[in-house]
Design a protein around this motif. Sequence first.
Motif, PDB file in Angstrom:
ATOM      1  N   ALA A 197      16.479   7.289  -8.854  1.00  0.00           N
ATOM      2  CA  ALA A 197      17.052   7.483 -10.179  1.00  0.00           C
ATOM      3  C   ALA A 197      16.735   6.287 -11.076  1.00  0.00           C
ATOM      4  CB  ALA A 197      18.561   7.666 -10.070  1.00  0.00           C
ATOM      5  N   ASN A 198      16.473   6.562 -12.336  1.00  0.00           N
ATOM      6  CA  ASN A 198      16.218   5.522 -13.328  1.00  0.00           C
ATOM      7  C   ASN A 198      15.008   4.647 -13.017  1.00  0.00           C
ATOM      8  OD1 ASN A 198      18.507   6.336 -14.854  1.00  0.00           O
ATOM      9  ND2 ASN A 198      19.794   5.228 -13.398  1.00  0.00           N
ATOM     10  N   THR A 199      14.032   5.225 -12.327  1.00  0.00           N
ATOM     11  CA  THR A 199      12.787   4.510 -12.082  1.00  0.00           C
ATOM     12  C   THR A 199      11.617   5.374 -12.530  1.00  0.00           C
ATOM     13  OG1 THR A 199      12.533   5.343  -9.823  1.00  0.00           O
ATOM     14  CG2 THR A 199      13.712   3.247 -10.081  1.00  0.00           C
ATOM     15  N   THR A 200      10.505   4.725 -12.742  1.00  0.00           N
ATOM     16  CA  THR A 200       9.260   5.393 -13.102  1.00  0.00           C
ATOM     17  C   THR A 200       8.219   5.031 -12.062  1.00  0.00           C
ATOM     18  OG1 THR A 200       9.789   5.272 -15.455  1.00  0.00           O
ATOM     19  CG2 THR A 200       7.466   5.567 -14.876  1.00  0.00           C
ATOM     20  N   ASP A 201       7.533   6.038 -11.538  1.00  0.00           N
ATOM     21  CA  ASP A 201       6.442   5.777 -10.601  1.00  0.00           C
ATOM     22  C   ASP A 201       5.205   5.344 -11.362  1.00  0.00           C
ATOM     23  OD1 ASP A 201       7.893   6.387  -8.332  1.00  0.00           O
ATOM     24  OD2 ASP A 201       7.068   8.392  -8.100  1.00  0.00           O
ATOM     25  N   LEU A 202       4.591   4.276 -10.896  1.00  0.00           N
ATOM     26  CA  LEU A 202       3.335   3.776 -11.437  1.00  0.00           C
ATOM     27  C   LEU A 202       2.340   3.671 -10.292  1.00  0.00           C
ATOM     28  CD1 LEU A 202       4.680   0.930 -13.759  1.00  0.00           C
ATOM     29  CD2 LEU A 202       3.842   3.194 -14.454  1.00  0.00           C
ATOM     30  N   PHE A 203       1.081   3.504 -10.655  1.00  0.00           N
ATOM     31  CA  PHE A 203      -0.003   3.453  -9.678  1.00  0.00           C
ATOM     32  C   PHE A 203      -0.908   2.276 -10.008  1.00  0.00           C
ATOM     33  CE2 PHE A 203       1.569   7.662 -10.229  1.00  0.00           C
ATOM     34  CZ  PHE A 203       1.738   8.119  -8.941  1.00  0.00           C
ATOM     35  N   ARG A 204      -1.612   1.803  -8.993  1.00  0.00           N
ATOM     36  CA  ARG A 204      -2.554   0.718  -9.220  1.00  0.00           C
ATOM     37  C   ARG A 204      -3.706   0.835  -8.235  1.00  0.00           C
ATOM     38  NH1 ARG A 204      -4.083  -3.567 -11.789  1.00  0.00           N
ATOM     39  NH2 ARG A 204      -4.832  -5.364 -10.658  1.00  0.00           N
ATOM     40  N   PRO A 205      -4.938   0.819  -8.756  1.00  0.00           N
ATOM     41  CA  PRO A 205      -6.098   0.727  -7.874  1.00  0.00           C
ATOM     42  C   PRO A 205      -6.243  -0.727  -7.429  1.00  0.00           C
ATOM     43  CG  PRO A 205      -6.797   0.856 -10.158  1.00  0.00           C
ATOM     44  CD  PRO A 205      -5.310   0.942 -10.159  1.00  0.00           C
ATOM     45  N   VAL A 206      -6.443  -0.934  -6.126  1.00  0.00           N
ATOM     46  CA  VAL A 206      -6.565  -2.300  -5.611  1.00  0.00           C
ATOM     47  C   VAL A 206      -7.723  -2.386  -4.621  1.00  0.00           C
ATOM     48  CG1 VAL A 206      -4.111  -2.825  -5.926  1.00  0.00           C
ATOM     49  CG2 VAL A 206      -4.900  -1.948  -3.726  1.00  0.00           C
ATOM     50  N   ASN A 207      -8.242  -3.601  -4.456  1.00  0.00           N
ATOM     51  CA  ASN A 207      -9.279  -3.826  -3.448  1.00  0.00           C
ATOM     52  C   ASN A 207      -8.614  -4.333  -2.161  1.00  0.00           C
ATOM     53  OD1 ASN A 207      -8.854  -6.655  -3.694  1.00  0.00           O
ATOM     54  ND2 ASN A 207     -10.380  -6.798  -5.314  1.00  0.00           N
ATOM     55  N   GLN A 208      -9.403  -4.596  -1.143  1.00  0.00           N
ATOM     56  CA  GLN A 208      -8.846  -5.014   0.146  1.00  0.00           C
ATOM     57  C   GLN A 208      -8.070  -6.320   0.032  1.00  0.00           C
ATOM     58  OE1 GLN A 208      -9.248  -3.150   3.247  1.00  0.00           O
ATOM     59  NE2 GLN A 208      -7.432  -4.432   3.533  1.00  0.00           N
ATOM     60  N   GLN A 209      -8.610  -7.277  -0.700  1.00  0.00           N
ATOM     61  CA  GLN A 209      -7.952  -8.582  -0.825  1.00  0.00           C
ATOM     62  C   GLN A 209      -6.574  -8.434  -1.468  1.00  0.00           C
ATOM     63  OE1 GLN A 209     -10.096 -11.452  -3.200  1.00  0.00           O
ATOM     64  NE2 GLN A 209      -8.725 -13.113  -2.642  1.00  0.00           N
ATOM     65  N   GLU A 210      -6.492  -7.659  -2.541  1.00  0.00           N
ATOM     66  CA  GLU A 210      -5.201  -7.474  -3.201  1.00  0.00           C
ATOM     67  C   GLU A 210      -4.236  -6.709  -2.290  1.00  0.00           C
ATOM     68  OE1 GLU A 210      -3.273  -6.236  -7.517  1.00  0.00           O
ATOM     69  OE2 GLU A 210      -5.374  -5.773  -7.150  1.00  0.00           O
ATOM     70  N   LEU A 211      -4.758  -5.701  -1.578  1.00  0.00           N
ATOM     71  CA  LEU A 211      -3.900  -4.948  -0.658  1.00  0.00           C
ATOM     72  C   LEU A 211      -3.348  -5.865   0.433  1.00  0.00           C
ATOM     73  CD1 LEU A 211      -2.820  -2.089  -0.025  1.00  0.00           C
ATOM     74  CD2 LEU A 211      -4.691  -1.897   1.614  1.00  0.00           C
ATOM     75  N   ASP A 212      -4.172  -6.765   0.952  1.00  0.00           N
ATOM     76  CA  ASP A 212      -3.715  -7.695   1.981  1.00  0.00           C
ATOM     77  C   ASP A 212      -2.598  -8.598   1.447  1.00  0.00           C
ATOM     78  OD1 ASP A 212      -5.593  -6.586   3.706  1.00  0.00           O
ATOM     79  OD2 ASP A 212      -7.004  -8.266   3.516  1.00  0.00           O
ATOM     80  N   LEU A 213      -2.708  -9.021   0.203  1.00  0.00           N
ATOM     81  CA  LEU A 213      -1.667  -9.866  -0.399  1.00  0.00           C
ATOM     82  C   LEU A 213      -0.382  -9.073  -0.636  1.00  0.00           C
ATOM     83  CD1 LEU A 213      -3.914 -11.898  -2.855  1.00  0.00           C
ATOM     84  CD2 LEU A 213      -2.784 -12.762  -0.781  1.00  0.00           C
TER      85      LEU A 213
END
Length: 116
Positions: free
Chosen positions: A2-18
């Motif tokens: 409730a009271n949230t918005t789903d967002l998305f982000r494309p990421v590379n392996q390095q960002e995913l690891d972080l």
Amino acid sequence: MANTTDLFRPVNQQELDLIAASGWRAFPPRLPEQPIFYPVTNEDYANQISRDWNVPYYGVGYVVRFAVETAYLSQFPVQNVGDAQHNELWVPAEQLAEFNQHIQGLIEVTAEFRRP
């Protein structure tokens, strides 16, 4: 949620690891040459970026989904950067730590793309 918005982000392996190192709760700080953090408003656009840009450049691309408090997001107007579905929020890099505090729940991977 409730009271949230789903967002998305494309990421590379390095960002995913972080992101994983944060316990799937935060995005890493931006690099000096990256003045904005730009989550996107729909999964199709995130998939397109990951598949068409990240895979050729990095060899792999992921899409993550996360929920952010809707009231907090109201300060970031939607920016359209191309086609009708190409909508992003532009969060100044210096506000990313605060932005992370408004993520509700965990950041989750929804798609993975690799070179054939």
